[in-house]
Design a protein around this motif. Sequence first.
Motif, PDB file in Angstrom:
ATOM      1  N   VAL A 174       0.838  -1.203   0.000  1.00  0.00           N
ATOM      2  CA  VAL A 174       0.000   0.000   0.000  1.00  0.00           C
ATOM      3  C   VAL A 174       0.870   1.249   0.000  1.00  0.00           C
ATOM      4  CG1 VAL A 174      -1.693   1.321   1.326  1.00  0.00           C
ATOM      5  CG2 VAL A 174      -1.960  -1.144   1.096  1.00  0.00           C
ATOM      6  N   ALA A 175       1.935   1.233   0.808  1.00  0.00           N
ATOM      7  CA  ALA A 175       2.846   2.384   0.865  1.00  0.00           C
ATOM      8  C   ALA A 175       3.541   2.600  -0.477  1.00  0.00           C
ATOM      9  CB  ALA A 175       3.877   2.177   1.970  1.00  0.00           C
ATOM     10  N   LYS A 176       3.960   1.504  -1.115  1.00  0.00           N
ATOM     11  CA  LYS A 176       4.608   1.610  -2.421  1.00  0.00           C
ATOM     12  C   LYS A 176       3.642   2.168  -3.465  1.00  0.00           C
ATOM     13  CE  LYS A 176       6.940  -1.856  -3.970  1.00  0.00           C
ATOM     14  NZ  LYS A 176       7.277  -3.277  -4.277  1.00  0.00           N
ATOM     15  N   ALA A 177       2.401   1.721  -3.408  1.00  0.00           N
ATOM     16  CA  ALA A 177       1.402   2.206  -4.355  1.00  0.00           C
ATOM     17  C   ALA A 177       1.156   3.693  -4.158  1.00  0.00           C
ATOM     18  CB  ALA A 177       0.099   1.429  -4.187  1.00  0.00           C
ATOM     19  N   LEU A 178       1.089   4.123  -2.927  1.00  0.00           N
ATOM     20  CA  LEU A 178       0.895   5.546  -2.652  1.00  0.00           C
ATOM     21  C   LEU A 178       2.082   6.346  -3.163  1.00  0.00           C
ATOM     22  CD1 LEU A 178      -0.854   7.738  -1.339  1.00  0.00           C
ATOM     23  CD2 LEU A 178       0.356   7.314   0.807  1.00  0.00           C
ATOM     24  N   GLY A 179       3.283   5.820  -2.953  1.00  0.00           N
ATOM     25  CA  GLY A 179       4.480   6.527  -3.401  1.00  0.00           C
ATOM     26  C   GLY A 179       4.615   6.553  -4.908  1.00  0.00           C
ATOM     27  N   SER A 180       4.026   5.577  -5.609  1.00  0.00           N
ATOM     28  CA  SER A 180       4.161   5.519  -7.063  1.00  0.00           C
ATOM     29  C   SER A 180       3.224   6.480  -7.779  1.00  0.00           C
ATOM     30  CB  SER A 180       3.893   4.095  -7.567  1.00  0.00           C
ATOM     31  OG  SER A 180       2.520   3.784  -7.467  1.00  0.00           O
ATOM     32  N   LEU A 181       2.232   6.988  -7.060  1.00  0.00           N
ATOM     33  CA  LEU A 181       1.317   7.950  -7.669  1.00  0.00           C
ATOM     34  C   LEU A 181       2.028   9.281  -7.860  1.00  0.00           C
ATOM     35  CD1 LEU A 181      -1.935   7.235  -5.634  1.00  0.00           C
ATOM     36  CD2 LEU A 181      -1.409   6.490  -7.948  1.00  0.00           C
ATOM     37  N   SER A 182       1.531  10.073  -8.774  1.00  0.00           N
ATOM     38  CA  SER A 182       2.098  11.410  -8.971  1.00  0.00           C
ATOM     39  C   SER A 182       1.914  12.199  -7.684  1.00  0.00           C
ATOM     40  CB  SER A 182       1.411  12.114 -10.134  1.00  0.00           C
ATOM     41  OG  SER A 182       0.014  12.121  -9.954  1.00  0.00           O
TER      42      SER A 182
ATOM     43  N   GLU B 120     -10.828   3.613   3.281  1.00  0.00           N
ATOM     44  CA  GLU B 120     -10.942   3.476   4.735  1.00  0.00           C
ATOM     45  C   GLU B 120     -10.257   4.629   5.457  1.00  0.00           C
ATOM     46  OE1 GLU B 120      -9.407  -0.318   5.775  1.00  0.00           O
ATOM     47  OE2 GLU B 120     -11.089  -1.439   4.907  1.00  0.00           O
ATOM     48  N   ALA B 121      -9.129   5.096   4.898  1.00  0.00           N
ATOM     49  CA  ALA B 121      -8.390   6.178   5.556  1.00  0.00           C
ATOM     50  C   ALA B 121      -9.076   7.520   5.364  1.00  0.00           C
ATOM     51  CB  ALA B 121      -6.970   6.240   5.004  1.00  0.00           C
ATOM     52  N   GLY B 122      -9.734   7.703   4.226  1.00  0.00           N
ATOM     53  CA  GLY B 122     -10.416   8.971   3.976  1.00  0.00           C
ATOM     54  C   GLY B 122      -9.637   9.927   3.106  1.00  0.00           C
ATOM     55  N   GLY B 123      -8.707   9.436   2.288  1.00  0.00           N
ATOM     56  CA  GLY B 123      -7.939  10.300   1.393  1.00  0.00           C
ATOM     57  C   GLY B 123      -6.454  10.029   1.501  1.00  0.00           C
ATOM     58  N   ALA B 124      -5.695  10.644   0.571  1.00  0.00           N
ATOM     59  CA  ALA B 124      -4.254  10.371   0.501  1.00  0.00           C
ATOM     60  C   ALA B 124      -3.512  10.842   1.741  1.00  0.00           C
ATOM     61  CB  ALA B 124      -3.666  11.022  -0.746  1.00  0.00           C
ATOM     62  N   ASP B 125      -3.814  12.048   2.202  1.00  0.00           N
ATOM     63  CA  ASP B 125      -3.118  12.572   3.393  1.00  0.00           C
ATOM     64  C   ASP B 125      -3.431  11.724   4.612  1.00  0.00           C
ATOM     65  OD1 ASP B 125      -1.982  14.588   1.899  1.00  0.00           O
ATOM     66  OD2 ASP B 125      -3.521  16.068   2.406  1.00  0.00           O
ATOM     67  N   ALA B 126      -4.696  11.368   4.747  1.00  0.00           N
ATOM     68  CA  ALA B 126      -5.092  10.520   5.876  1.00  0.00           C
ATOM     69  C   ALA B 126      -4.455   9.141   5.748  1.00  0.00           C
ATOM     70  CB  ALA B 126      -6.618  10.399   5.932  1.00  0.00           C
ATOM     71  N   LEU B 127      -4.312   8.664   4.504  1.00  0.00           N
ATOM     72  CA  LEU B 127      -3.694   7.351   4.298  1.00  0.00           C
ATOM     73  C   LEU B 127      -2.229   7.370   4.711  1.00  0.00           C
ATOM     74  CD1 LEU B 127      -3.821   4.450   3.353  1.00  0.00           C
ATOM     75  CD2 LEU B 127      -3.455   5.239   1.010  1.00  0.00           C
ATOM     76  N   ARG B 128      -1.529   8.453   4.415  1.00  0.00           N
ATOM     77  CA  ARG B 128      -0.119   8.552   4.829  1.00  0.00           C
ATOM     78  C   ARG B 128      -0.001   8.482   6.356  1.00  0.00           C
ATOM     79  NH1 ARG B 128      -0.342  12.314   0.479  1.00  0.00           N
ATOM     80  NH2 ARG B 128       0.945  11.631  -1.285  1.00  0.00           N
ATOM     81  N   ALA B 129      -0.894   9.192   7.042  1.00  0.00           N
ATOM     82  CA  ALA B 129      -0.881   9.148   8.508  1.00  0.00           C
ATOM     83  C   ALA B 129      -1.254   7.757   8.997  1.00  0.00           C
ATOM     84  CB  ALA B 129      -1.856  10.182   9.068  1.00  0.00           C
ATOM     85  N   PHE B 130      -2.223   7.128   8.309  1.00  0.00           N
ATOM     86  CA  PHE B 130      -2.645   5.780   8.676  1.00  0.00           C
ATOM     87  C   PHE B 130      -1.505   4.780   8.499  1.00  0.00           C
ATOM     88  CE2 PHE B 130      -4.294   1.670   7.102  1.00  0.00           C
ATOM     89  CZ  PHE B 130      -4.963   1.251   8.244  1.00  0.00           C
ATOM     90  N   LEU B 131      -0.740   4.932   7.405  1.00  0.00           N
ATOM     91  CA  LEU B 131       0.391   4.032   7.154  1.00  0.00           C
ATOM     92  C   LEU B 131       1.448   4.171   8.240  1.00  0.00           C
ATOM     93  CD1 LEU B 131       0.757   4.410   3.286  1.00  0.00           C
ATOM     94  CD2 LEU B 131       0.092   2.344   4.512  1.00  0.00           C
ATOM     95  N   ASP B 132       1.664   5.389   8.703  1.00  0.00           N
ATOM     96  CA  ASP B 132       2.633   5.600   9.788  1.00  0.00           C
ATOM     97  C   ASP B 132       2.174   4.905  11.066  1.00  0.00           C
ATOM     98  OD1 ASP B 132       4.259   7.103   8.147  1.00  0.00           O
ATOM     99  OD2 ASP B 132       3.471   9.043   8.819  1.00  0.00           O
TER     100      ASP B 132
END
Length: 234
Positions: free
Chosen positions: A98-106, A189-201
């Motif tokens: 999931v983290a890799k996928a988020l990082g691969s996005l623009s 589930e996280a509610g967006g990209a920024d929330a997902l980054r915090a969720f991943l942490d």
Amino acid sequence: MRPIDLAREHGLSAQAIRNYDDAGILPPTERSETGYRRYTLLHAQALRAFLALRGGHGHQQAMEIMRAANRGDTESAYRLIDASHVALLTERDTRTEVAKALGSLSTAMPTPVHGRPLTVGELARRIRVHPATLRTWETQGILRPERDRATGYRQYGPDCIRDAEIARQLRRGGYLLSQVAQFIESLREAGGADALRAFLDSWQDRLTARSRNLLAGAAQLDTYLTMLDRTPRE
């Protein structure tokens, strides 16, 4: 050693100790002539092992591990422990993907779309894929279009359009459909990209804490098993 003495060491009630005893978490207990349970250093270590195992394996799994150890079935105990480690590794791999996928996005996520929902043809043209691709993504759980009540046709609203644009980008990056679906679900589930980054942490913190708890449980269980090996069996 009385139940109250064993309980005080761990901030538990005497009744909790009796419950653990009755559940087979502690080794067999001798009784005094008056019927009181007698606990030894072996029981104290069994309790320490169980409480430590519970932090990494959960209550039920920790209980099954202790029951297996107490009946001398170490093979079953080891299998239960191994299963928890496999599950943790699988979860760790999921988090990494999931983290890799988020990082691969623009760097910028797709711009929210306002206005009426798009039809399957309109969305397909927008992101330059075949309409059949969108239907495949739907079957994989990547897209969740609504249906027009009158016609039954698919309608792709803002969230669906965003998910489709992300899916297209990830697919072009070589991600499997199952991986794309996994990422989209995490994003929802996280509610967006920024929330997902915090969720991943926070997810990484939980994984680290569970790994440490598994190590702590293993150490206490090893001590308990060593004591069991040195205890004469009837």
